[in-house]
Design a protein around this motif. Structure first.
Motif, mmCIF file in Angstrom:
data_model
loop_
_atom_site.group_PDB
_atom_site.id
_atom_site.type_symbol
_atom_site.label_atom_id
_atom_site.label_comp_id
_atom_site.label_asym_id
_atom_site.label_seq_id
_atom_site.Cartn_x
_atom_site.Cartn_y
_atom_site.Cartn_z
ATOM 1 N N LEU A 59 1.083 -1.112 -0.021
ATOM 2 C CA LEU A 59 -0.450 0.047 -0.550
ATOM 3 C C LEU A 59 0.934 1.131 0.076
ATOM 4 O O LEU A 59 0.454 2.421 0.094
ATOM 5 C CB LEU A 59 -0.822 -0.110 0.867
ATOM 6 N N ARG A 86 -1.340 -6.661 -5.341
ATOM 7 C CA ARG A 86 -1.827 -6.980 -4.189
ATOM 8 C C ARG A 86 -2.997 -7.515 -4.499
ATOM 9 O O ARG A 86 -3.455 -8.530 -3.918
ATOM 10 C CB ARG A 86 -2.642 -5.171 -3.740
ATOM 11 N N ASN A 87 -3.558 -7.406 -5.074
ATOM 12 C CA ASN A 87 -4.745 -7.951 -5.951
ATOM 13 C C ASN A 87 -4.391 -10.181 -5.960
ATOM 14 O O ASN A 87 -5.543 -10.745 -5.716
ATOM 15 C CB ASN A 87 -5.386 -7.703 -7.100
ATOM 16 N N PHE A 92 -5.111 -9.735 2.680
ATOM 17 C CA PHE A 92 -5.258 -8.605 4.115
ATOM 18 C C PHE A 92 -6.381 -8.981 4.874
ATOM 19 O O PHE A 92 -7.365 -9.170 4.636
ATOM 20 C CB PHE A 92 -5.927 -7.321 4.057
ATOM 21 N N ASN A 98 -13.627 -4.519 7.687
ATOM 22 C CA ASN A 98 -13.921 -3.779 5.877
ATOM 23 C C ASN A 98 -14.982 -5.094 5.685
ATOM 24 O O ASN A 98 -14.690 -5.071 4.422
ATOM 25 C CB ASN A 98 -12.086 -3.441 5.690
ATOM 26 N N LEU A 100 -18.287 -4.786 3.410
ATOM 27 C CA LEU A 100 -18.795 -4.035 2.417
ATOM 28 C C LEU A 100 -20.703 -4.161 2.981
ATOM 29 O O LEU A 100 -20.992 -5.342 3.724
ATOM 30 C CB LEU A 100 -19.437 -3.894 0.862
ATOM 31 N N TYR A 115 -11.791 -7.816 -9.147
ATOM 32 C CA TYR A 115 -11.193 -6.971 -10.187
ATOM 33 C C TYR A 115 -9.667 -7.846 -10.740
ATOM 34 O O TYR A 115 -9.045 -7.508 -11.333
ATOM 35 C CB TYR A 115 -10.789 -6.372 -8.864
ATOM 36 N N ARG B 312 -13.606 4.368 3.947
ATOM 37 C CA ARG B 312 -13.001 2.724 4.262
ATOM 38 C C ARG B 312 -13.862 1.930 2.793
ATOM 39 O O ARG B 312 -12.792 1.065 2.289
ATOM 40 C CB ARG B 312 -14.146 2.494 5.404
ATOM 41 N N GLU B 313 -14.883 2.201 1.803
ATOM 42 C CA GLU B 313 -14.622 0.682 1.202
ATOM 43 C C GLU B 313 -13.858 1.406 -0.092
ATOM 44 O O GLU B 313 -13.221 0.164 -0.588
ATOM 45 C CB GLU B 313 -16.782 1.371 0.289
ATOM 46 N N LEU B 316 -10.705 0.179 1.034
ATOM 47 C CA LEU B 316 -10.874 -1.352 1.041
ATOM 48 C C LEU B 316 -10.426 -2.227 -0.374
ATOM 49 O O LEU B 316 -9.698 -3.121 -0.763
ATOM 50 C CB LEU B 316 -12.289 -1.956 1.461
ATOM 51 N N ARG B 317 -11.590 -1.056 -1.558
ATOM 52 C CA ARG B 317 -11.551 -2.119 -3.065
ATOM 53 C C ARG B 317 -10.263 -1.590 -3.182
ATOM 54 O O ARG B 317 -9.455 -2.283 -4.162
ATOM 55 C CB ARG B 317 -12.844 -0.398 -3.513
ATOM 56 N N MET B 318 -9.177 -0.428 -2.729
ATOM 57 C CA MET B 318 -8.125 -0.082 -3.694
ATOM 58 C C MET B 318 -7.007 -1.676 -2.795
ATOM 59 O O MET B 318 -5.960 -1.737 -3.562
ATOM 60 C CB MET B 318 -7.726 1.377 -3.344
ATOM 61 N N ALA B 319 -7.240 -1.500 -1.471
ATOM 62 C CA ALA B 319 -5.968 -2.698 -0.804
ATOM 63 C C ALA B 319 -6.288 -4.068 -1.496
ATOM 64 O O ALA B 319 -5.336 -4.856 -1.768
ATOM 65 C CB ALA B 319 -6.460 -2.504 0.407
ATOM 66 N N ILE B 320 -7.651 -4.155 -2.063
ATOM 67 C CA ILE B 320 -7.672 -5.407 -2.842
ATOM 68 C C ILE B 320 -7.925 -5.619 -3.928
ATOM 69 O O ILE B 320 -7.721 -6.485 -4.958
ATOM 70 C CB ILE B 320 -8.856 -6.437 -1.876
ATOM 71 N N GLN B 324 -6.669 2.658 -10.034
ATOM 72 C CA GLN B 324 -7.467 4.195 -9.690
ATOM 73 C C GLN B 324 -8.549 4.243 -10.627
ATOM 74 O O GLN B 324 -9.718 4.485 -10.070
ATOM 75 C CB GLN B 324 -6.763 5.314 -9.855
ATOM 76 N N PRO B 399 -4.782 4.919 0.122
ATOM 77 C CA PRO B 399 -5.408 3.874 -0.063
ATOM 78 C C PRO B 399 -5.260 4.040 2.055
ATOM 79 O O PRO B 399 -6.371 2.716 2.695
ATOM 80 C CB PRO B 399 -4.580 3.000 -0.223
ATOM 81 N N ILE B 400 -4.246 3.937 1.953
ATOM 82 C CA ILE B 400 -3.961 3.583 3.814
ATOM 83 C C ILE B 400 -4.498 4.890 4.523
ATOM 84 O O ILE B 400 -5.353 4.816 5.741
ATOM 85 C CB ILE B 400 -2.571 3.919 4.154
ATOM 86 N N LEU B 403 -8.138 3.675 4.166
ATOM 87 C CA LEU B 403 -8.600 2.541 5.366
ATOM 88 C C LEU B 403 -9.036 2.707 6.818
ATOM 89 O O LEU B 403 -9.607 2.248 7.853
ATOM 90 C CB LEU B 403 -7.867 1.505 4.967
ATOM 91 N N ARG B 404 -8.024 3.736 7.318
ATOM 92 C CA ARG B 404 -8.488 4.231 8.231
ATOM 93 C C ARG B 404 -9.219 5.403 9.011
ATOM 94 O O ARG B 404 -9.165 5.684 9.769
ATOM 95 C CB ARG B 404 -6.714 4.781 9.150
#
Lengths: 251, 406
Positions: A59, A86-87, A92, A98, A100, A115, B312-313, B316-320, B324, B399-400, B403-404
């Motif tokens: 990240l 990451r995908n 994570f 987190n 939805l 994705y 947050r959503e 999360l989407r970016m983290a997984i 962009q 994303p960081i 998320l927080r």
């Protein structure tokens, strides 16, 4: 296989500019995590463990030094390539799950695969069901987060983290919001996944939880002050003992 | 991310907040509905005018003599249209039918009934030019014209006035002054034209009959008017040019001098009226489209709130693994879907309102396909335009910190 490096970190620095001052959040980290290890990363707040986790999870990128995950050097990648990394290679698990809201467990677990254009919707569903089975929630696939307990929500989150078959599972205070009993249950699940060959990095500040891992890395002021293999305690046994004590107390 | 996944993700996200999605769409619904209503009513009134004009004969051309002025002095009496002109107009390329017109005021008498009307002397072609049909009997023929026959064809109003409604006047004679005219046909009723004139208050007789039996000597060879009909609506202008050329030639008008006649086509009238209604339609649509813009801003506003609320959503989407572009497209497609669905509902309501209004105002109901198509495109464009800013905000999140975000 056993000795293959999943993660390799060499002299890693991460600086933040706060006003006119430079904060060295990570100050020369050297770390290797091998295939099949269950590592707990410990430290007080401000020790740099969150920063380390962000970098491990791609990240964030290091200011200097080298981070190689599964043979790929991260510092040369752009934002899109990091997203893809990451995908495909990272799972994570967060402290606050987190998930939805108003979305079924099954759809939540499918999310990472949405994705990945290489995966058909049929395969996506199959893999999500499989992941939910692995966390023992096969009977709750159509439940929405608000219909699930905290422990169950975290299981859905773990299913989501393993659905893409990552090379490493990153957990950030994954038991932080749970009571002792549920924490033990979740740790039992992590140990099960570990015994099936998953590599796990588990950030926590509870020494109690760290005893369920195979190796502890302790950070202070952006440096590793301790890195040792430990004897893994069984979370299942701890859970059984805990329940016995509870019963005893009630009597 | 595939387009199907994208739409699936957007729709699920919208369905999570149905009430809000509907309220957001309301602005678009009202905007599109009012545009559709305005355009539809504008077009139906245009069509109304057009159909009334074409019931008079949309390719009709009227040729009138013009009073000639020389140096401010009236020197001509408007007798410029002659038998010779009629003959030469019968052999032209773009004119199909020609009929002269001479008229004479007369008191019509049948038995004890009286009706004050005018006789119109025409040729058999007149029926085709003015789009009259025969209800019963026959139209007089060229033979009747040649022989100055004392026959007439009458409209429904005359039948009602002189014979009583429902009576059969064929074969009976109407007296006009001292001349008896035998009724040989009755015209189909046409009702009033848009100026409120009764088109059935009409007595048609061979023009030669008027010239020889009713008019004074001075009118023997001249016509009050010549009616012509172009080969088609589109060729009206060509026909008018052709007629001008022939008449100028016949009347020996030198180049540079003005015509001693006046030509009017229905097309001119039609285009004048159409341009008025078009301007009005455009104006009303412009006002209506303001509400569309307001609706678009409503979408932007809600999307903006949504992006903040779902930080947050997004994290999360970016983290997984969402890129962009994926996040941007998700929010963009949410706003496009919102505005498109709003547009469809708006079109639906607009058509219903337009239908009710046109029935109420006695206008033909016109479904404007182009208005529907354009509304649809405008909706999509509104969605993209007003969704773009919030979507970019979402895509640019870190994303960081997302998320927080609490």
């Amino acid at each position: 296989m056993e000795n293959q490096e999943v993660i390799q970190i060499r002299d890693l620095h991460r600086d933040f500019q706060v006003g006119s001052e430079t904060v060295h959040a990570l100050n020369g980290i050297n770390l290797k995590i091998f295939q099949g290890e269950f590592v707990s990363i410990m430290g007080t707040s401000g020790s740099g463990k969150s920063t380390l986790l962000n970098i491990l999870g791609c990240l964030d990128t290091p200011t200097s030094g080298e981070y190689i995950i599964h043979g790929t050097s991260v510092s040369t990648l752009n934002k899109n390539q990091l997203s893809e990394l990451r995908n495909r290679r990272i799972g994570f698990v967060f402290q606050n799950y987190n998930l939805l809201p108003r979305t079924s467990a099954l759809d939540n677990v499918q999310l990472p695969l949405m994705y990945n254009p290489d995966i058909s919707s049929k395969e996506r569903k199959e893999r999500a069901l499989h992941a939910l089975e692995a966390v023992k929630l096969a009977d709750r696939i159509h439940h929405q987060p608000n219909q699930l307990s905290g422990g169950q929500q975290q299981r859905v989150a773990i299913a989501r983290a393993i659905v893409n078959d990552p090379v490493i599972l990153l957990a950030d205070e994954a038991t932080g919001n749970l009571d002792t009993r549920t924490s033990y249950e979740i740790m039992t699940l992590f140990q099960e996944l570990h015994s099936k060959g998953k590599t796990i990095a588990f950030v926590t500040h509870e020494p109690d939880i760290a005893t369920f891992t195979t190796r502890t890395v302790k950070l202070r002021d952006g440096k590793i002050i301790l890195d040792e293999n430990i004897t893994q305690q069984s979370a299942a046994t701890a859970l059984a003992e805990y329940e016995k004590n509870m019963k005893h107390d009630q009597i | 991310m595939g387009i199907i996944n994208l739409i699936k993700i957007s729709i699920t996200a919208l369905l999570r907040n149905k009430g809000r999605a509907f309220l957001t769409m309301l602005g678009i619904i009202i905007g599109i509905a009012s545009v559709i209503v305005m355009v539809s009513l504008g077009q139906s009134s245009t069509q109304n005018v057009r159909s009334e004009l074409s019931s008079m004969g949309s390719n009709m051309i009227m040729i009138m003599p013009e009073r000639q002025m020389r140096g401010g002095v009236d020197v001509g009496s408007g007798n410029s249209l002659t038998q010779k002109d009629l003959k030469s107009l019968q052999n032209t390329k773009y004119v199909r039918y020609v009929s002269p017109s001479v008229s004479s005021q007369a008191q019509l008498v049948f038995g004890s009934k009286n009706h004050s009307g005018s006789l119109q002397g025409v040729s058999p072609d007149y029926l085709e030019i003015r789009k009259y049909g025969m209800a019963s009997g026959i139209m007089f023929t060229d033979e009747h014209v040649r022989s100055n026959a004392k026959v007439c064809v009458i409209g429904q109003t005359i039948v009602d006035e002189l014979f009583g409604s429902g009576a059969d006047p064929i074969g009976k004679s109407i007296r006009c002054g001292r001349v008896p005219l035998k009724v040989i046909g009755v015209l189909e009723s046409k009702g009033q034209n848009q100026m409120g004139q009764d088109q059935d208050d009409i007595v048609l007789v061979p023009y030669t009959t008027i010239q020889t039996r009713f008019a004074g000597n001075k009118n023997r060879n001249n016509f009050n008017m010549i009616f012509a009909s172009a080969t088609s609506e589109e060729e009206s202008e060509l026909a008018a040019t052709e007629i001008t050329y022939i008449l100028r030639n016949n009347h020996n008008i030198k180049e540079g001098d003005e015509d001693d006649f006046d030509i009017r086509t229905q097309q001119e009238l039609l285009s004048t009226i159409s341009s008025i209604t078009e301007v009005l339609t455009l104006l009303l649509s412009a006002i209506a489209s303001i509400s569309l813009i307001v609706g678009g801003i409503g979408i932007m506003n809600i999307m903006y709130v949504t992006v903040t609320e779902r930080t947050r959503e997004i994290g999360l989407r970016m983290a997984i693994g969402a890129k962009q572009r994926d996040v941007m497209l998700q929010f963009l497609s949410e706003s496009v879907i919102l505005s498109l669905i709003g547009g469809i509902i708006g079109i639906f309501f607009g058509l219903i309102i337009a239908y009710v209004a046109s029935k109420f105002m006695n206008l033909p109901y016109v479904v404007s396909q182009s208005a529907i198509g354009i509304s649809f495109l405008v909706c999509a464009a509104t969605g993209v335009f007003f969704g773009w800013y919030p979507a970019r905000k979402a895509a640019n999140m870190d994303p960081i910190s997302a998320l927080r975000y609490e």
